[in-house]
Design an enzyme around this catalytic site. Sequence first.
Site, PDB file in Angstrom:
ATOM      1  N   ARG A 116       0.804  -1.222   0.000  1.00  0.00           N
ATOM      2  CA  ARG A 116       0.000   0.000   0.000  1.00  0.00           C
ATOM      3  C   ARG A 116       0.834   1.267   0.000  1.00  0.00           C
ATOM      4  NH1 ARG A 116      -2.990  -3.750   1.836  1.00  0.00           N
ATOM      5  NH2 ARG A 116      -1.041  -4.385   2.757  1.00  0.00           N
ATOM      6  N   THR A 117       1.798   1.334   0.919  1.00  0.00           N
ATOM      7  CA  THR A 117       2.529   2.594   1.087  1.00  0.00           C
ATOM      8  C   THR A 117       3.312   2.905  -0.187  1.00  0.00           C
ATOM      9  OG1 THR A 117       2.656   2.124   3.431  1.00  0.00           O
ATOM     10  CG2 THR A 117       4.124   3.830   2.603  1.00  0.00           C
ATOM     11  N   LYS A 155      26.249  -4.839  -1.125  1.00  0.00           N
ATOM     12  CA  LYS A 155      27.721  -4.772  -1.188  1.00  0.00           C
ATOM     13  C   LYS A 155      28.293  -4.149   0.072  1.00  0.00           C
ATOM     14  CE  LYS A 155      27.492  -3.821  -6.163  1.00  0.00           C
ATOM     15  NZ  LYS A 155      27.765  -2.755  -7.152  1.00  0.00           N
ATOM     16  N   ARG A 163      11.441   3.472   3.794  1.00  0.00           N
ATOM     17  CA  ARG A 163      11.004   2.524   4.837  1.00  0.00           C
ATOM     18  C   ARG A 163      12.196   1.641   5.187  1.00  0.00           C
ATOM     19  NH1 ARG A 163       5.675  -1.157   4.587  1.00  0.00           N
ATOM     20  NH2 ARG A 163       4.829   0.850   5.250  1.00  0.00           N
ATOM     21  N   HIS A 190       5.091   5.893  11.663  1.00  0.00           N
ATOM     22  CA  HIS A 190       4.605   5.774  10.280  1.00  0.00           C
ATOM     23  C   HIS A 190       3.657   6.957  10.045  1.00  0.00           C
ATOM     24  CE1 HIS A 190       3.421   4.155   6.530  1.00  0.00           C
ATOM     25  NE2 HIS A 190       3.048   2.942   6.871  1.00  0.00           N
TER      26      HIS A 190
HETATM   27  C1  NCD Z   1       1.508  -1.062   8.215  1.00  0.00           C
HETATM   28  C2  NCD Z   1       3.005  -0.952   8.410  1.00  0.00           C
HETATM   29  O1  NCD Z   1       3.783  -1.216   7.477  1.00  0.00           O
HETATM   30  O2  NCD Z   1       3.372  -0.543   9.509  1.00  0.00           O
HETATM   31  N1  NCD Z   1       1.157  -1.263   6.878  1.00  0.00           N
HETATM   32  C3  NCD Z   1       0.900  -0.144   6.125  1.00  0.00           C
HETATM   33  O3  NCD Z   1       1.771   0.646   5.844  1.00  0.00           O
HETATM   34  N2  NCD Z   1      -0.378   0.051   5.759  1.00  0.00           N
HETATM   35  C4  NCD Z   1       0.853  -2.007   9.132  1.00  0.00           C
HETATM   36  C5  NCD Z   1       1.337  -3.423   9.211  1.00  0.00           C
HETATM   37  O4  NCD Z   1       2.243  -3.845   8.484  1.00  0.00           O
HETATM   38  O5  NCD Z   1       0.785  -4.159  10.030  1.00  0.00           O
END
Ligand code: NCD
Length: 304
Positions: free
Chosen positions: A53-54, A82, A103, A131
């Site tokens: 999703r992100t 590397k 991320r 997040h």
């Molecule tokens: C979340 C995350 O990555 O923290 N997912 C997201 O970005 N919608 C929640 C999760 O992974 O449980």
Amino acid sequence: MPQDHIISAKHLSRADIESVLDRAAEIAADPDAVADRHDGKLLGTLFFEPSTRTKMSFTAAMKRLGGDIVDMGPVDQSSVKKGESLADTVRVVEGYADALVMRHPLEGSAKMASEFVDVPLINAGDGAGQHPTQTLLDLYTIRESAGFDDLTVGIMGDLKYGRTVHSLAHALTTFDAQQHFVSPESLKLPRGVRYDLHEAGASMREHTDLDEVLDSLDVLYVTRIQAERFPDEDEYRKVAGEYQIDAETLEAAKDDLVVMHPLPRVDEIAPDVDETDHARYFEQAHNGVPVRMALLDLILEGNL
Ligand code: NCD
């Protein structure tokens, strides 16, 4: 307030949040109006952890603003393999893009990386830390479906490792929401998060049983047990499968209770909830596009 990097929801004021949500609502109402707005601009995407999703909604958002992305690709095919340091990677990639989204599995990594770059860096999840962009779309969804007045929110599941929870709880304090945290003893909010929430004046209580609060809630935010962050698999097995809801559970809730989840879900929400009027999690995920368009627009224009 000039705010280049987006690292933690702790740094987002109510005014910052409202400017993103207002812009997102404008964009959602007329997406064509911004279709060429960031023509030629590039967003660098660095995902050191899995994401659907992100990553896809940031990509869609940038493209729908007329821009494009340059993606690092899978970690095992990048120079990280590397032995390149995170600091070097971001210093190189900032030369390829106008903003970065990152991320990473380590808590604190986004803050550290942001200290090495001049382009805005957006934290798309740093381990069990924060997040903040998920929080913005969560708040957009709450504003659309329940509003912020006299709001009571239950947050249930993995409150220890769930970064979406840590960010959302902070932001909800700026809206004076009453918060109920529901989890097994072993997955309670980390002490540091609880301390920060108290310092921020949060109105909050902790519970081990959803039944204690379900009928008072306007929003129930369910989360996945973050299996990948458990140091010990036995510990994970002890709690996996607890704190699930189904349509029958929700019979005790208010008729207009809104059920949210950042997704992906595993088994916390039974599929029969999808058919109820409570379910809002797919809409919530879709809101990621206008909200991230708004955020990128404000950042690229230097307005946040
Ligand atoms: C979340 C995350 O990555 O923290 N997912 C997201 O970005 N919608 C929640 C999760 O992974 O449980």
